[in-house]
Design a protein around this motif. Structure first.
Motif, short mmCIF file in Angstrom:
data_model
loop_
_atom_site.label_atom_id
_atom_site.label_comp_id
_atom_site.label_asym_id
_atom_site.label_seq_id
_atom_site.Cartn_x
_atom_site.Cartn_y
_atom_site.Cartn_z
N GLN A 210 112.14 64.44 -66.75
CA GLN A 210 112.83 64.94 -65.58
C GLN A 210 114.22 64.32 -65.47
N SER A 211 115.12 65.04 -64.80
CA SER A 211 116.45 64.50 -64.53
C SER A 211 116.51 64.06 -63.06
N LEU A 212 117.21 62.98 -62.82
CA LEU A 212 117.26 62.38 -61.49
C LEU A 212 118.69 62.47 -60.96
N LYS A 213 118.88 63.22 -59.88
CA LYS A 213 120.20 63.33 -59.28
C LYS A 213 120.40 62.19 -58.29
N VAL A 214 121.41 61.37 -58.53
CA VAL A 214 121.65 60.19 -57.71
C VAL A 214 122.89 60.39 -56.86
N ALA A 215 122.73 60.26 -55.55
CA ALA A 215 123.86 60.40 -54.62
C ALA A 215 124.46 59.04 -54.27
N TYR A 216 123.59 58.02 -54.09
CA TYR A 216 124.05 56.69 -53.71
C TYR A 216 123.17 55.64 -54.39
N GLU A 217 123.72 54.45 -54.57
CA GLU A 217 122.94 53.27 -54.95
C GLU A 217 123.25 52.19 -53.92
N ILE A 218 122.23 51.77 -53.20
CA ILE A 218 122.39 50.87 -52.05
C ILE A 218 121.60 49.61 -52.27
N LYS A 219 122.15 48.48 -51.85
CA LYS A 219 121.51 47.18 -52.09
C LYS A 219 120.35 46.92 -51.14
N GLU A 220 120.48 47.29 -49.86
CA GLU A 220 119.48 46.95 -48.85
C GLU A 220 118.50 48.10 -48.66
N ASP A 221 117.20 47.80 -48.75
CA ASP A 221 116.21 48.86 -48.58
C ASP A 221 116.23 49.43 -47.17
N SER A 222 116.50 48.60 -46.15
CA SER A 222 116.54 49.10 -44.78
C SER A 222 117.67 50.11 -44.60
N THR A 223 118.79 49.90 -45.31
CA THR A 223 119.91 50.85 -45.25
C THR A 223 119.51 52.18 -45.88
N ILE A 224 118.77 52.11 -46.98
CA ILE A 224 118.31 53.33 -47.65
C ILE A 224 117.44 54.15 -46.70
N VAL A 225 116.49 53.49 -46.04
CA VAL A 225 115.59 54.21 -45.13
C VAL A 225 116.40 54.84 -43.99
N SER A 226 117.38 54.12 -43.48
CA SER A 226 118.21 54.65 -42.40
C SER A 226 119.02 55.86 -42.86
N MET A 227 119.53 55.81 -44.09
CA MET A 227 120.29 56.93 -44.62
C MET A 227 119.42 58.16 -44.81
N VAL A 228 118.17 57.95 -45.25
CA VAL A 228 117.25 59.08 -45.37
C VAL A 228 117.01 59.70 -43.99
N ALA A 229 116.83 58.86 -42.98
CA ALA A 229 116.59 59.36 -41.63
C ALA A 229 117.75 60.20 -41.12
N GLN A 230 118.95 59.91 -41.62
CA GLN A 230 120.14 60.66 -41.21
C GLN A 230 120.39 61.89 -42.09
N GLY A 231 119.46 62.17 -43.01
CA GLY A 231 119.57 63.36 -43.83
C GLY A 231 120.56 63.26 -44.96
N LEU A 232 120.88 62.04 -45.41
CA LEU A 232 121.87 61.85 -46.46
C LEU A 232 121.28 61.92 -47.86
N GLY A 233 119.99 62.09 -47.96
CA GLY A 233 119.34 62.19 -49.26
C GLY A 233 117.89 61.76 -49.17
N ALA A 234 117.21 61.84 -50.31
CA ALA A 234 115.84 61.34 -50.43
C ALA A 234 115.88 59.98 -51.11
N ALA A 235 114.74 59.30 -51.14
CA ALA A 235 114.69 57.98 -51.77
C ALA A 235 113.33 57.76 -52.39
N ILE A 236 113.29 56.88 -53.38
CA ILE A 236 112.03 56.42 -53.96
C ILE A 236 112.01 54.92 -53.83
N LEU A 237 111.05 54.40 -53.07
CA LEU A 237 110.93 52.97 -52.83
C LEU A 237 109.47 52.55 -52.92
N PRO A 238 109.20 51.29 -53.27
CA PRO A 238 107.85 50.76 -53.07
C PRO A 238 107.50 50.82 -51.58
N ARG A 239 106.24 51.05 -51.27
CA ARG A 239 105.83 51.19 -49.87
C ARG A 239 106.26 50.00 -49.02
#
Length: 303
Positions: A210-239
């Motif tokens: 599969q190919s993975l389209k990457v929009a952002y790379e972020i250091k803080e996991d909490s920032t990633i979750v917040s960005m997903v909540a704002q509709g800026l993309g999807a994410a793959i994280l450990p639970r």
């Protein structure tokens, strides 16, 4: 009944003669003979047959052997607990861990340990896995929590498994619990800018062609979750890294599961205090904490 006499009896049976038993017990052969004679006199039976072949248990000796082992083992268990208790009136355990394990795995284990041994100081520092490894090498901490596997300079034990999940913004249509690769390919992803997690995700995608389209790379996991909540993309994280999940974020499983194994690590060939060894028992669910291990699968209410 003299437990030392039972220990000598067991040694004679193990080694098959009085002289070898005496050598291994670091006592004289006459002391071994006196101990066996005293034990047989006290019990009123002959426990050993002596001859050119050495010493072997008699029929009654063989039956007594089982109980003698239990008594000696019970004595050793009692001594172990007493020595452990004496060694745990004070001292400290220094732990380092990456953030999500420190937040969600360690607090209940520290609480369990501190409730049992309130005089032991427990310290916890957070760092990325590379920093945890370096702290172990430099002797700054005793135990580290890291993703496995690690290099052979560390002894490690698995303590939890943490599934990678897909985080998605709210959508008009309900999503299936498990997404297909085709459905995932329609999203741009916000990746965790941390080498081990990012590599695991990228390698997983490649493994399944599969190919993975990457929009952002972020250091803080909490920032990633917040960005997903704002509709800026999807994410793959450990639970564990994804917690807490805000409203407006959907959590789904990958088409093929990907799991992060979390382990406790210590430097090899290091002698540890009773406090450190006992905290390892808490993490592993062994020793006095046997049967009290938390579930190794991390499934904390994310559906």
């Amino acid at each position: 009944m003299n437990i030392a006499h039972l220990q000598i009896f067991l040694a004679v049976v193990e080694y098959g003669n009085f002289s070898t038993a005496a050598l291994n017990l670091d006592i004289s052969q006459s002391a071994v003979s006196r101990a066996i004679a005293s034990l047989e006199e006290e019990l009123g039976v002959s426990l050993l047959s002596r001859g050119r072949f050495g010493a072997r248990p008699t029929l009654i000796g063989d039956r007594v052997l089982h109980y003698a082992r239990q008594i000696v083992q019970a004595r050793e268990d009692i001594e172990h607990e007493i020595n452990l208790e004496k060694g745990l009136h004070g001292g400290r355990v220094r732990i380092a861990s990456f953030r999500s394990a420190a937040t969600h795995l360690l607090p209940p284990k520290i609480a369990r340990f501190s409730h049992r041994f309130p005089s032991v100081e427990v310290t916890l520092t957070e760092d990325d896995p590379t920093g945890v490894e370096q702290a172990l090498r430099e002797g700054q901490v005793d135990i580290g929590l890291v993703p496995l596997p690690r290099s052979e300079e560390f002894d490690t034990w698995e303590i939890a498994r943490d599934e990678y999940v897909v985080l998605l913004p709210q959508s008009p249509e309900p999503l299936p619990k498990t997404l297909t690769w085709e459905e995932l390919s329609t999203h741009s992803f916000i990746l965790y800018n941390y080498a081990e997690c990012t590599s695991a995700v990228r390698d997983h995608w490649l493994e399944w062609g599969q190919s993975l389209k990457v929009a952002y790379e972020i250091k803080e996991d909490s920032t990633i979750v917040s960005m997903v909540a704002q509709g800026l993309g999807a994410a793959i994280l450990p639970r564990l890294a994804a917690l807490p999940i805000p409203e407006g974020v959907q959590v789904r499983s990958l088409p093929v599961p990907l799991v992060r194994i979390i382990g406790a690590a210590v430097l090899t060939n290091v002698l540890f205090s009773p406090a450190v060894l006992t905290f390892l028992d808490v993490l592993k669910g062994t020793g006095m904490f046997a049967g009290k291990r938390d579930t190794p699968e991390v499934r904390q209410g994310l559906t």
